[in-house]
Write a protein that holds these residues in place. Structure first.
Motif, PDB file in Angstrom:
ATOM      1  N   LEU A 170       0.734  -1.330   0.018  1.00 18.29           N
ATOM      2  CA  LEU A 170       0.087   0.241   0.213  1.00 18.29           C
ATOM      3  C   LEU A 170       0.950   1.207  -0.002  1.00 18.29           C
ATOM      4  CD1 LEU A 170      -2.740  -1.335   2.432  1.00 18.29           C
ATOM      5  CD2 LEU A 170      -2.864  -0.811   0.047  1.00 18.29           C
ATOM      6  N   ARG A 171       1.959   1.376   0.724  1.00 13.86           N
ATOM      7  CA  ARG A 171       2.847   2.304   0.740  1.00 13.86           C
ATOM      8  C   ARG A 171       3.377   2.726  -0.293  1.00 13.86           C
ATOM      9  NH1 ARG A 171       6.206   5.555   4.082  1.00 13.86           N
ATOM     10  NH2 ARG A 171       7.234   7.156   2.614  1.00 13.86           N
ATOM     11  N   GLU A 172       3.864   1.427  -1.182  1.00 13.70           N
ATOM     12  CA  GLU A 172       4.297   1.578  -2.600  1.00 13.70           C
ATOM     13  C   GLU A 172       3.438   2.412  -3.551  1.00 13.70           C
ATOM     14  OE1 GLU A 172       5.564  -2.364  -3.529  1.00 13.70           O
ATOM     15  OE2 GLU A 172       7.714  -1.613  -3.049  1.00 13.70           O
ATOM     16  N   LEU A 173       2.133   2.133  -3.464  1.00 14.33           N
ATOM     17  CA  LEU A 173       1.017   2.465  -4.234  1.00 14.33           C
ATOM     18  C   LEU A 173       0.701   4.055  -4.103  1.00 14.33           C
ATOM     19  CD1 LEU A 173      -1.423  -0.374  -4.105  1.00 14.33           C
ATOM     20  CD2 LEU A 173       0.010   0.128  -6.037  1.00 14.33           C
ATOM     21  N   ASP A 175       3.023   5.949  -2.695  1.00 12.63           N
ATOM     22  CA  ASP A 175       4.111   6.728  -3.126  1.00 12.63           C
ATOM     23  C   ASP A 175       4.115   7.055  -4.667  1.00 12.63           C
ATOM     24  OD1 ASP A 175       5.352   6.870  -0.752  1.00 12.63           O
ATOM     25  OD2 ASP A 175       6.565   5.093  -0.863  1.00 12.63           O
ATOM     26  N   ASP A 176       3.651   6.027  -5.277  1.00 10.32           N
ATOM     27  CA  ASP A 176       3.600   6.216  -6.690  1.00 10.32           C
ATOM     28  C   ASP A 176       2.370   7.203  -6.991  1.00 10.32           C
ATOM     29  OD1 ASP A 176       3.961   5.677  -9.183  1.00 10.32           O
ATOM     30  OD2 ASP A 176       2.746   4.116  -9.422  1.00 10.32           O
ATOM     31  N   VAL A 177       1.361   7.267  -6.583  1.00 16.04           N
ATOM     32  CA  VAL A 177       0.353   8.197  -7.006  1.00 16.04           C
ATOM     33  C   VAL A 177       0.777   9.615  -6.335  1.00 16.04           C
ATOM     34  CG1 VAL A 177      -1.625   6.663  -7.138  1.00 16.04           C
ATOM     35  CG2 VAL A 177      -1.148   7.963  -4.908  1.00 16.04           C
ATOM     36  N   ALA A 178       1.406   9.654  -5.486  1.00 16.18           N
ATOM     37  CA  ALA A 178       2.017  11.042  -4.875  1.00 16.18           C
ATOM     38  C   ALA A 178       2.604  11.779  -5.951  1.00 16.18           C
ATOM     39  CB  ALA A 178       2.778  10.670  -3.399  1.00 16.18           C
ATOM     40  N   LYS A 179       3.219  11.008  -6.827  1.00 14.84           N
ATOM     41  CA  LYS A 179       4.023  11.643  -7.920  1.00 14.84           C
ATOM     42  C   LYS A 179       3.166  12.841  -8.661  1.00 14.84           C
ATOM     43  CE  LYS A 179       6.947   7.750  -8.335  1.00 14.84           C
ATOM     44  NZ  LYS A 179       7.381   6.625  -9.280  1.00 14.84           N
ATOM     45  N   LEU A 197      -0.754   4.287   8.243  1.00  9.46           N
ATOM     46  CA  LEU A 197       0.445   4.923   7.350  1.00  9.46           C
ATOM     47  C   LEU A 197       0.189   6.697   7.138  1.00  9.46           C
ATOM     48  CD1 LEU A 197       0.716   2.192   4.369  1.00  9.46           C
ATOM     49  CD2 LEU A 197       2.055   2.573   6.555  1.00  9.46           C
ATOM     50  N   ALA A 198      -0.647   7.136   7.622  1.00  7.14           N
ATOM     51  CA  ALA A 198      -1.156   8.450   7.422  1.00  7.14           C
ATOM     52  C   ALA A 198       0.075   9.463   7.872  1.00  7.14           C
ATOM     53  CB  ALA A 198      -2.189   8.997   8.081  1.00  7.14           C
ATOM     54  N   GLY A 199       0.632   9.243   8.967  1.00 11.45           N
ATOM     55  CA  GLY A 199       1.930   9.959   9.371  1.00 11.45           C
ATOM     56  C   GLY A 199       2.922  10.078   8.370  1.00 11.45           C
ATOM     57  N   ASP A 200       3.311   8.662   8.204  1.00 11.04           N
ATOM     58  CA  ASP A 200       4.350   8.538   7.228  1.00 11.04           C
ATOM     59  C   ASP A 200       4.357   9.108   5.865  1.00 11.04           C
ATOM     60  OD1 ASP A 200       5.677   6.929   9.145  1.00 11.04           O
ATOM     61  OD2 ASP A 200       5.103   5.173   8.390  1.00 11.04           O
ATOM     62  N   ILE A 201       2.989   9.230   5.121  1.00 10.16           N
ATOM     63  CA  ILE A 201       2.980   9.831   3.994  1.00 10.16           C
ATOM     64  C   ILE A 201       2.609  11.130   4.196  1.00 10.16           C
ATOM     65  CG2 ILE A 201       0.706  10.055   2.262  1.00 10.16           C
ATOM     66  CD1 ILE A 201       2.340   7.491   2.143  1.00 10.16           C
ATOM     67  N   ILE A 207       1.380  15.419   1.983  1.00  6.93           N
ATOM     68  CA  ILE A 207       0.042  15.132   1.250  1.00  6.93           C
ATOM     69  C   ILE A 207      -0.826  14.518   2.459  1.00  6.93           C
ATOM     70  CG2 ILE A 207      -1.367  14.229  -0.458  1.00  6.93           C
ATOM     71  CD1 ILE A 207       1.155  14.244  -2.227  1.00  6.93           C
ATOM     72  N   PRO A 208      -1.929  14.889   2.598  1.00  6.67           N
ATOM     73  CA  PRO A 208      -2.779  14.321   3.796  1.00  6.67           C
ATOM     74  C   PRO A 208      -3.269  12.968   3.056  1.00  6.67           C
ATOM     75  CG  PRO A 208      -4.108  15.938   2.843  1.00  6.67           C
ATOM     76  CD  PRO A 208      -2.656  16.248   2.334  1.00  6.67           C
ATOM     77  N   LEU A 209      -3.358  11.565   4.069  1.00  8.05           N
ATOM     78  CA  LEU A 209      -3.817  10.377   3.633  1.00  8.05           C
ATOM     79  C   LEU A 209      -5.414  10.410   4.275  1.00  8.05           C
ATOM     80  CD1 LEU A 209      -3.866   7.716   2.270  1.00  8.05           C
ATOM     81  CD2 LEU A 209      -3.077   7.022   4.734  1.00  8.05           C
ATOM     82  N   LEU A 210      -6.468  10.389   3.625  1.00 10.75           N
ATOM     83  CA  LEU A 210      -7.981  10.047   3.951  1.00 10.75           C
ATOM     84  C   LEU A 210      -8.230   8.874   3.819  1.00 10.75           C
ATOM     85  CD1 LEU A 210      -9.407  13.402   2.338  1.00 10.75           C
ATOM     86  CD2 LEU A 210      -8.147  13.114   4.660  1.00 10.75           C
TER      87      LEU A 210
END
Length: 241
Positions: A170-173, A175-179, A197-201, A207-210
């Motif tokens: 999930l983190r890889e996905l 990181d990918d869309v964050a581009k 994972l919200a804090g790490d993202i 970018i906030p994770l919802l």
């Protein structure tokens, strides 16, 4: 002493991720507890059998069981209106209120409220769903003026299997869309182990994770008349009002 706060959560029967995550998030609210009621959901698809799982009568029966526990609010912790249409959730919360007298919310209605608060127009979408379900979600957000600028999906149909997707994947996905530099990322499924994972993202991308497990709790607290701001380690969304 803070008055006890009981939050009722409607849960897909084959889901194993949302209950422990929800309980951990709710623990950040003084005096709060989460209580769960299940109804049968085993797959996510667009055929008649899969869509029929979300018949309101089944959901309302589960809501009535939560009402027996005298919960302060009821939340549908599921994302079905993402492909069925947002009006389905609006109708559902009204029917829950009419049937039980208890205020209600859903994962998706709360997510959409958060997007409106921050005027998000560029959204990134991560889900475990099949391509046709994902396309329906993208189209429904486009219809309300929110462009999905990046999306990733895993092509999984069996609901139980969603919880087996590792946080690393999930983190890889994400990181990918964050581009694509969205204003927010949503992990759109309540059987994903993603909320933590919200804090790490946020730290990695600004970018906030919802996550939709988290948005359900945010909406439940507000529906019950309690600020969610005491929740501080599950992402910045809990500070949004």
């Amino acid at each position: 002493m803070t008055r006890p706060l009981r939050l009722g959560v409607l849960t897909p029967s084959s889901n194993t991720a949302l209950e422990p995550l929800t309980s951990a998030i709710v623990a950040g609210l003084p005096g709060a507890s989460a209580h769960f009621s299940r109804f049968k959901v085993t797959e996510i698809a667009l055929d008649a059998a899969a869509l029929g799982q979300f018949d309101d009568s089944k959901i309302l029966a589960a809501a009535e069981l939560l009402a027996d526990a005298k919960v302060d609010a009821i939340g549908w912790s599921g994302t079905s209106s993402g492909w069925l249409g947002f009006d389905r959730d609006r109708q559902l919360v009204e029917r829950i209120r009419e049937r039980t007298g208890i205020p209600a919310t859903t994962a998706v209605l709360a997510l959409n409220e958060l997007l409106a608060i921050k005027q998000v127009k560029r959204l990134a979408l991560v889900s475990p769903y099949t391509p046709d379900v994902q396309e329906r979600i993208v189209a429904n957000y486009r219809a309300i003026g929110i462009e999905v600028v990046a999306e990733r999906h895993l092509g999984i149909r069996v609901n139980h299997d969603f919880a087996g997707v590792t946080p690393h994947t999930l983190r890889e996905l994400m990181d990918d869309v964050a581009k694509a530099k969205p204003q927010a990322i949503t992990t759109f499924c309540t059987n994903l182990n993603a909320a933590q994972l919200a804090g790490d993202i946020q730290r990695a991308h600004g970018i906030p994770l919802l996550d939709t497990v988290s948005t359900t709790v945010w909406g439940l607290a507000r529906a019950a008349g309690r600020s969610p701001a005491a929740i501080t380690v599950w992402g910045e969304l809990f500070q949004w009002t």
